[in-house]
Structure formats: C-alpha cells, structure tokens
Design an enzyme around this catalytic site. Structure first.
Site, PDB file in Angstrom:
ATOM      1  N   ALA A   1      51.396  12.733 -10.899  1.00  0.00           N
ATOM      2  CA  ALA A   1      50.382  13.725 -10.127  1.00  0.00           C
ATOM      3  C   ALA A   1      50.115  14.627 -11.283  1.00  0.00           C
ATOM      4  CB  ALA A   1      51.395  14.125  -9.091  1.00  0.00           C
TER       5      ALA A   1
ATOM      6  N   ARG B   1       3.609  15.190   6.170  1.00  0.00           N
ATOM      7  CA  ARG B   1       4.536  15.308   7.113  1.00  0.00           C
ATOM      8  C   ARG B   1       6.198  15.165   6.721  1.00  0.00           C
ATOM      9  NH1 ARG B   1       2.809  11.283  11.448  1.00  0.00           N
ATOM     10  NH2 ARG B   1       4.899  11.846  12.398  1.00  0.00           N
TER      11      ARG B   1
ATOM     12  N   LEU C   1       0.823  -1.303  -0.200  1.00  0.00           N
ATOM     13  CA  LEU C   1      -0.137   0.061   0.064  1.00  0.00           C
ATOM     14  C   LEU C   1       0.752   1.314   0.042  1.00  0.00           C
ATOM     15  CD1 LEU C   1      -2.889  -0.647   2.445  1.00  0.00           C
ATOM     16  CD2 LEU C   1      -2.580  -1.651   0.166  1.00  0.00           C
TER      17      LEU C   1
ATOM     18  N   THR D   1      -7.624   1.685   4.783  1.00  0.00           N
ATOM     19  CA  THR D   1      -6.672   0.669   4.244  1.00  0.00           C
ATOM     20  C   THR D   1      -7.425  -0.518   3.482  1.00  0.00           C
ATOM     21  OG1 THR D   1      -6.408   0.265   6.669  1.00  0.00           O
ATOM     22  CG2 THR D   1      -4.668   1.151   5.900  1.00  0.00           C
TER      23      THR D   1
END
Ligand code: UD1
Ligand code: MG
Length: 448
Positions: free
Chosen positions: A362, A16, A9, A82
C-alpha cells in the site's frame, strides 16, 4: 467493374455546436463523428473513399488521414449545396464505379444499411435512404407515385400537401456509376435556397426514364448531429448499442446503463463489469477478468482472470498479466504488471515493469518524473515492496528482493536482497515523562 466510391460530405459547417471544434471532430464513444462514418463506409465494403471538406480545414484533413489513410480529400471552396459538394470530388467520380454519398455528421449509420443502399443501384439509377421521423419538419420529403420514387422536395420548396408526407430523406444516397456524373452535372440552383441540391437527381433521373428507389432505415440510425443535445442523444444510442454488443459477446454487465464504453472497447467472454465503470479508447479485457465499480480504464490491456478496482485508474500503456490484481486507488500508466502480481491499495505505478507474482505494498509510489524526463522502474519476479515506499527511477528491484516499508529507494536492490532506505528507529526511555515534567503539566494519557 470499377470500384465503388463513398463520398463523405463534411464541408457545410453549421454554427449550432457553439464550439471552436468543427462539428465532425466532436466525439461519441471516444471517436470522432467523421471516424464513425468512415468506419461504417469501410464496413460496407466500399473500396474507395473521398471526403469533401470546407476550405482551410486542416484539422479535419488530419483526422481523415488518421482514421482512413487511403481516403482522398477534396475541398469545396464555396458552400453552394450538397450536389455542388459531391462534385468537388469529381475526379474520384470520373473513375467510374457506383457512388455512395453520406454526410459526415450521421455517426450511427450501420454498414449493412449502406451496403444495401449501394447494392440497390445495381438495377436502378438512384437509391435514397428514407426514414419516417417523429417530426418531419426540415427534412426533404420523398415523393412516391405508384411505388416509384419520383422526386425529393426540400421543406422550403414543398407545398402544404407535400409537407404532410412523413417519408423523409435521411441524407444517404447511392448513384449508379453509369449515370452519376450526367445527373449531377444537370442539377440547377433554381430553388428557395439557391443551392445545388443533391436531391434533385431523383427528378432528373425520372426525366431520363431512369428508376429511383427508397430503402428505409430507423430514425435512430440516421440521426444527424447539429448541436450538443443531439451529440448527447447520439452518444446515448451508441452506448446502448455497445452495451448490447458486449453482453451478446458474453460479458456480464451488472448494471449496463451505468457502464460507459468507447467505440473500440473489447470485452471477452465471462468478463464481469460492476456498476459505474468508464472505458476510454483502446481497452481490451481478456476472459474472466473482473472490472469492479468506479474504475476508469484507457489504453489498457487486462489479462485473463485479472481484477481491477474498485476505484482503479488504468492509463494508456497499462498491460496486466493473467490474474494480476490492481486494487482501490491504484493508478497505472505505461506499466506492465506480470501474471499474478498485486498492487492492491493506494499506489502509483508509472513507466514500470512489475514481474510475475510481485507484491506492491500500500502507498508505493514510482517517482518516474523529474520535471523534465521520465524514467523506468523495474521490479523483478516475486519481489516484495513494503508499504509506503518511494521508488526513485531509474531503479531496479531484483527478483525475489524485499524493500523495507517506508523506504526511499534511489539505488538498485540486487535479487533476493533487502533494500532499506529510511532512518533507523531510536527509542528514548522515559523521554515522554521528562518532557511533560519540563512543560509543568501532566498529559492525560501519561504514566507516573
Ligand atoms: C439535407 C437534404 C434533405 C435531408 C437532410 C437530412 C439536400 C438538398 N437536402 O438537408 O433532403 O432530409 O439533409 O438531414 O441535400 N454540405 C456540404 N456542402 C454544402 C452543403 C452541405 O458539404 O454546400 C454537407 C453538410 O456538411 C452536411 C450535408 O452536406 O453534412 C447536408 O447539408 P445540410 O445543409 O445539413 O442539408 P439539409 O438542409 O439538412
Ligand atoms: Mg442538415
């Protein structure tokens, strides 16, 4: 027997999270909450999956297809509870098979727990995942009488006596395929929220003299994510699990609490991870490799015995051969670095192949981008790139070739040749004295 189905679900969207991203698309361990749930369901050996989304959630549907291509997607057009959400997947339930319902925002559920829950409906009608939260406020309470689960009461509908019950509904539930639809279809919205509560199936089963059972899990495992602090708490729990898993599989984490994993990070035995390392998604590290402090890896394969960092950044498409060395302030992207090759300092290798045992000095930079397109740099076996060289792609440096320090290489260098791409040095004798005389003053470091 028809295959079991898991119904996830993800239609009810709280606000929020304070976000433009749907809740279930937030991530922990680099993976969406929804993908975590889909993964747990798959791990539980449940054959079919259905996901219930809210209307217009194409972004969530895309994630379902990515994370679980076989899953069916259903839309719950109105948020009416639900049980109503579960019934949005009616065609999937009608095919029979036991049903497992899980929420899309509970990412820490373990596969073994879910398996135990569906197995429990082999000899009962309903199985509910319960837990005992430190604070039960807001959860549905599990009402157990004489050892039998008889009802689930939502907080808003509970009496003050019922509110004292500390055994709560975690949200996951299994329903026997034999009874699922008959129970779900009888759920009413006669409650404080005027919603169709999935939890009502327990009392309905009881009315039919069917058995409901509880399986208990820890609060940590069933935690749901509703806001950003809970997202962070879920992340913390997941990180703890991933660290334990890595160490049990034989990796050494010198300071485990400082290492951040992705859900799919794979470390082999005897890998050593120094403090403060971040693994993004898609990293595999082979046996005996060392990942030194402050390195960030993502979409990278690190070969056996290789060494990375400190302060290295491996970006997606990086493949390090056995015993390759990527040192400090080196960034790689879509780069295949051969066995024993080294790039020890201050280098960018992008869209690049480096042959075995090559040495990248380098400050070497592969100039892979002209603002529109990307081009490849190929560096041969045993080649030596002098410090501070710019390799302007597309370009090939042959096996065993040298590139002189400070070169800007725009053309291929043949095998075993030297490529020099810089202005020749000129020394002008006495020039400094002439200069100072001209300026009418003597510099402090000068000679007479
Ligand atoms: C639910 C349970 C409660 C349990 C708690 C655990 C019910 C009636 N209550 O309450 O017993 O203790 O979870 O966290 O089931 N959803 C939809 N469509 C809807 C409504 C919800 O898809 O119409 C989804 C939500 O996206 C969420 C889940 O169902 O994933 C639970 O919904 P939520 O509103 O959070 O239920 P709770 O009130 O927390
Ligand atoms: Mg909830």
């Amino acid at each position: 027997m028809p295959e079991r189905i898991a119904i996830v679900l993800a239609a009810g969207e709280g606000t929020r999270m304070a976000s433009n991203t749907p809740k279930v698309l937030h991530r922990i361990g680099g993976r969406t909450l929804l993908a975590h749930v889909l993964g747990s369901v798959r791990g539980a050996g449940i054959g079919r999956t259905a996901v219930v989304l809210g209307p217009g959630r194409d972004d969530v549907a895309v994630e379902v297809r990515r994370a679980a291509p076989d899953a069916e997607v259903f839309v719950q057009h109105e948020r009416r509870g639900t049980a109503h959400a579960v019934l949005a997947a009616r065609p999937a339930i009608e095919r029979g098979g036991d049903v497992l319902v899980v929420y899309g925002d509970t990412p820490l559920l373990r596969s073994e727990t879910l398996r135990g829950l569906v197995e429990a409906v082999e000899d009962s009608a309903v199985a509910v995942l319960g837990f005992r939260p430190a604070d039960p406020t807001g959860y549905g309470r599990l009402i157990v009488q004489g050892g039998a689960l008889v009802a689930i009461r939502e907080e808003r509908d509970a009496s003050s006596e019922e509110k004292k019950i500390d055994l709560c509904n975690a949200g996951a539930m299994a329903l026997s395929g034999k009874h699922a639809l008959a129970l779900l279809d009888r759920v009413q919205d006669d409650n404080a929220k005027r919603e169709f509560y999935l939890t009502d199936v327990v009392a309905l089963a009881r009315a039919d003299k069917l058995k409901s059972v509880v399986r208990e899990a820890t609060e940590e495992e069933v935690m749901g994510v509703n806001d950003k602090p809970q997202l962070a708490a879920a992340e913390a729990t997941l990180q703890h699990r991933l660290r334990e898993q890595a160490m049990k599989a034989g990796a050494t984490l010198v300071a485990p609490e400082t290492v951040h994993f992705a859900a799919d990070t794979k470390l082999a035995r005897d890998v050593v991870v120094e403090p403060y390392v971040v693994f993004g998604p898609g990293v595999v590290v082979e046996e005996g490799a060392v990942i030194r402090s402050f390195s960030h890896l993502e979409g990278a394969h690190v070969g056996a015995g290789a060494s990375v960092g400190p302060y290295a950044r491996l970006r997606p498409g990086t493949k390090l051969g056995p015993k390759a060395r990527i040192g400090n302030f080196v960034e790689t992207k879509a780069a295949e670095i051969g066995a024993g090759a080294k790039a020890n300092h201050l280098t960018y290798l992008g869209d690049t192949t480096v042959g075995p045992n090559a040495n990248i000095g380098a400050g070497t930079i592969t100039c892979n981008y002209d603002g529109v397109d990307k081009y490849r740099t190929e560096i041969g076996e045993g080649a030596f790139i002098g410090s501070n060289s710019a390799l302007v792609a597309p370009v090939k440096i042959g096996d065993g070739a040298y590139v002189a320090s400070g070169s800007v290489i725009t053309g291929n260098v043949p095998p075993n040749a030297l490529g020099v791409g810089r202005a020749r040095q000129v020394n002008k004798e006495g020039w400094a004295n002439d200069f100072r005389a001209h300026k009418g003053k003597q510099g402090t470091g000068g000679h007479d």
